[in-house]
Design a protein around this motif. Structure first.
Motif, short mmCIF file in Angstrom:
data_model
loop_
_atom_site.label_atom_id
_atom_site.label_comp_id
_atom_site.label_asym_id
_atom_site.label_seq_id
_atom_site.Cartn_x
_atom_site.Cartn_y
_atom_site.Cartn_z
N VAL A 181 46.78 -29.64 18.25
CA VAL A 181 47.01 -28.23 17.99
C VAL A 181 48.49 -27.94 18.24
N VAL A 182 49.23 -27.68 17.18
CA VAL A 182 50.68 -27.46 17.28
C VAL A 182 50.89 -25.96 17.42
N CYS A 183 51.45 -25.54 18.56
CA CYS A 183 51.40 -24.11 18.86
C CYS A 183 52.63 -23.62 19.62
N ASN A 184 52.81 -22.32 19.56
CA ASN A 184 53.70 -21.51 20.38
C ASN A 184 53.58 -20.09 19.87
N GLN A 185 53.47 -19.13 20.76
CA GLN A 185 53.33 -17.74 20.36
C GLN A 185 54.56 -17.24 19.63
N LYS A 186 55.72 -17.84 19.90
CA LYS A 186 56.97 -17.39 19.27
C LYS A 186 57.10 -17.96 17.87
N GLY A 187 57.43 -17.13 16.92
CA GLY A 187 57.69 -17.59 15.56
C GLY A 187 59.10 -18.15 15.43
N GLY A 188 59.32 -18.95 14.41
CA GLY A 188 60.66 -19.45 14.11
C GLY A 188 61.11 -20.65 14.90
N VAL A 189 60.22 -21.25 15.70
CA VAL A 189 60.62 -22.42 16.48
C VAL A 189 60.45 -23.72 15.70
N GLY A 190 59.78 -23.64 14.55
CA GLY A 190 59.63 -24.84 13.73
C GLY A 190 58.32 -25.57 13.92
N LYS A 191 57.25 -24.82 14.26
CA LYS A 191 55.94 -25.46 14.42
C LYS A 191 55.52 -26.17 13.14
N THR A 192 55.77 -25.52 12.01
CA THR A 192 55.35 -26.08 10.73
C THR A 192 56.06 -27.39 10.44
N ALA A 193 57.37 -27.44 10.69
CA ALA A 193 58.12 -28.68 10.46
C ALA A 193 57.61 -29.81 11.35
N ILE A 194 57.29 -29.49 12.59
CA ILE A 194 56.79 -30.51 13.52
C ILE A 194 55.39 -30.96 13.10
N THR A 195 54.54 -30.03 12.68
CA THR A 195 53.20 -30.39 12.20
C THR A 195 53.30 -31.36 11.03
N ALA A 196 54.10 -30.98 10.03
CA ALA A 196 54.23 -31.81 8.84
C ALA A 196 54.86 -33.16 9.17
N GLY A 197 55.96 -33.14 9.92
CA GLY A 197 56.67 -34.39 10.22
C GLY A 197 55.83 -35.35 11.04
N THR A 198 55.12 -34.83 12.02
CA THR A 198 54.26 -35.69 12.83
C THR A 198 53.13 -36.28 12.00
N GLY A 199 52.50 -35.43 11.18
CA GLY A 199 51.43 -35.92 10.32
C GLY A 199 51.92 -36.97 9.34
N GLU A 200 53.09 -36.75 8.77
CA GLU A 200 53.66 -37.73 7.84
C GLU A 200 53.90 -39.06 8.54
N ALA A 201 54.44 -38.99 9.76
CA ALA A 201 54.73 -40.22 10.50
C ALA A 201 53.46 -40.98 10.85
N LEU A 202 52.38 -40.26 11.14
CA LEU A 202 51.11 -40.91 11.46
C LEU A 202 50.49 -41.58 10.24
N ALA A 203 50.81 -41.08 9.04
CA ALA A 203 50.16 -41.56 7.82
C ALA A 203 50.99 -42.57 7.03
N GLU A 204 52.20 -42.88 7.48
CA GLU A 204 53.10 -43.73 6.69
C GLU A 204 52.53 -45.13 6.46
N ASP A 205 53.02 -45.75 5.39
CA ASP A 205 52.55 -47.05 4.92
C ASP A 205 52.68 -48.11 6.03
N PRO A 206 51.56 -48.73 6.44
CA PRO A 206 51.62 -49.75 7.49
C PRO A 206 52.16 -51.08 7.00
N ASN A 207 52.37 -51.22 5.70
CA ASN A 207 52.91 -52.47 5.14
C ASN A 207 54.37 -52.34 4.75
N THR A 208 55.01 -51.30 5.28
CA THR A 208 56.44 -51.08 5.06
C THR A 208 57.08 -50.76 6.40
N LEU A 209 58.31 -51.20 6.57
CA LEU A 209 59.04 -50.91 7.80
C LEU A 209 59.82 -49.61 7.66
#
Length: 421
Positions: free
Chosen positions: A118-146
């Motif tokens: 759960v990516v959270c903070n009551q304050k807007g504009g801190v970049g929760k969305t960027a962290i959600t997307a970036g973390t999810g992308e990193a977790l899903a990246e190709d395991p057969n590529t460095l």
């Protein structure tokens, strides 16, 4: 050809390998967590011990390849190659391919219980969305590529240097150690839980229509179909179909009002998402900047379930190095603590991410960063610099890790994903 080396009792060997085979070797060795020279040593040893010569490998376009082998192994290899009437290049290629065949890529380790972040903070504009997307992308990246990843020890270095505003605390932390590691290859669902639809828009998807079905309807007990039908894939080859998005709908502005009439409203998000969990290893929820009932539902969803190890699911708090983030942090943690106590829940803090950091902003930034570092529990698990690539990726409606995969922000996102894995 060999030459003396300072690598213990090893000698340097120079030969040739096709580029595709060298890349496969590099990736596979990283997947097994061993050095390339160890893999080549094992491959040659196995090749020498074969009863017959394997099939020829296409070595056209082979170029220079150097490694270190135990003393005497290369001479034994050359003798065997001569006996088998194959060139050294062909024999080495066969040895490497033999090692690859006998050391297949390891299976992705999947959690027994779907992780819920759960990516959270009551304050807007801190970049929760960027962290959600970036973390999810990193977790899903190709395991057969460095992919370039900031090594774990570099986070501590970055925090100390940035807080002290030393020469190493440059805008992008360019001096920090980076190593190439295989992607994590997990199946990830990103849930846009914010009525502003930022995550949906940033990834190039379309917000759900107000008169259709939505996550809000499912949470309010008024579904109009299967929630799974609303999910879209983030189509990019680096994620291989493993990264999905549940888009938002502007009707989420009404969620708190609708939840007020729902029984056991804290569990509303869990009831809605539970049927989807079997399809994913990790679900990340991009929360709205709110302390209302929707945040209660998100925090409840991230609670530790029976049989789940501590720190697998929970709250990932995104802040900035400035004073208003600290005030919002206090409000959020008070709400989570109240929920913990009222419902006797175990809600883990996965850590704090200091986002959009720029040490050039002076004392406010560096002293605030030091304040976050001093908290200790939860600890700082990510430091993401304020650089142009993230803004460009948003403008282009592309995932950061495919738009700018070698940028310092992408490197930091991968480090963050591993810190909380």
């Amino acid at each position: 050809m060999t030459s003396p080396s300072s690598s213990g009792d090893r000698e340097k060997v120079v030969s040739k390998l096709p580029g595709w085979l060298r890349q496969d070797l590099k990736v596979r060795a990283a997947q097994h967590g061993i050095e390339i020279q160890t893999a080549v040593e094992q491959g040659i040893q196995a090749w020498i011990g074969l009863a017959s010569t394997p099939e020829n490998i296409d070595t056209s376009g082979a170029d220079s390849f150097a490694t270190f082998l135990p003393e005497g192994q290369w001479e034994a290899f050359k003798t065997t190659a001569t006996d088998r009437r194959v060139s050294l290049i062909q024999g080495l290629a066969q040895s490497v391919q033999l090692w690859l065949d006998t050391n297949p890529a390891p299976h992705i380790e999947r959690p027994a219980v779907t992780r819920r972040i759960v990516v959270c903070n009551q304050k807007g504009g801190v970049g929760k969305t960027a962290i959600t997307a970036g973390t999810g992308e990193a977790l899903a990246e190709d395991p057969n590529t460095l992919h370039p990843v900031r090594v774990a020890k570099a986070l501590t270095t970055a925090l100390r240097a940035s807080a002290a505003h030393t020469d190493d605390a440059e805008q992008g932390n360019e001096r920090l150690d980076v190593e190439n590691l295989p992607g994590l290859g997990l199946r990830v669902l990103l849930v846009d839980f914010d009525p502003q639809c930022h995550l949906t828009n940033q990834l190039g998807a379309t917000p759900l229509p107000m008169n259709g079905d939505s996550l809000t309807n499912h949470m309010a007990g008024d579904p109009k179909g299967d929630l799974r039908d609303l999910i879209v894939s983030v189509d990019d080859e680096t994620f291989g179909g493993r990264l999905h998005l549940l888009p938002a709908c502007h009707d989420a502005f009404l969620l708190d009002v609708r939840l007020s009439a729902v029984r056991a409203r804290e569990a509303a998000l869990e009831r809605a998402l539970l049927p989807l969990e079997k399809d994913y290893d990790v679900i990340l929820v991009d929360c709205p900047p709110s302390l209302g009932l929707s945040m209660d539902a998100a925090a409840y969803y991230g609670r530790r379930r029976e049989g789940e190890r501590p720190g697998q699911s929970g709250a990932l708090i995104v802040v900035q190095a400035e004073d208003s983030s600290a005030d919002a942090y206090d409000l959020l943690t008070n709400q989570i603590e109240d929920l913990r106590n009222d419902l006797a829940l175990d809600i883990d803090y996965l850590g704090i991410v200091v986002n959009l950091y720029d040490g050039r902003r002076g004392y406010i930034a560096t002293s605030s960063l030091q304040g976050w570092v001093d908290i200790k529990d939860p600890r700082v698990v990510g430091l993401i610099s304020d650089l142009k690539e993230q803004k460009e990726a948003v403008r282009m409606k592309q995932p950061l890790l495919s738009y700018a995969p070698t940028s310092q922000q992408a490197v930091g996102m991968r480090a963050l994903a591993r810190e909380i894995s």
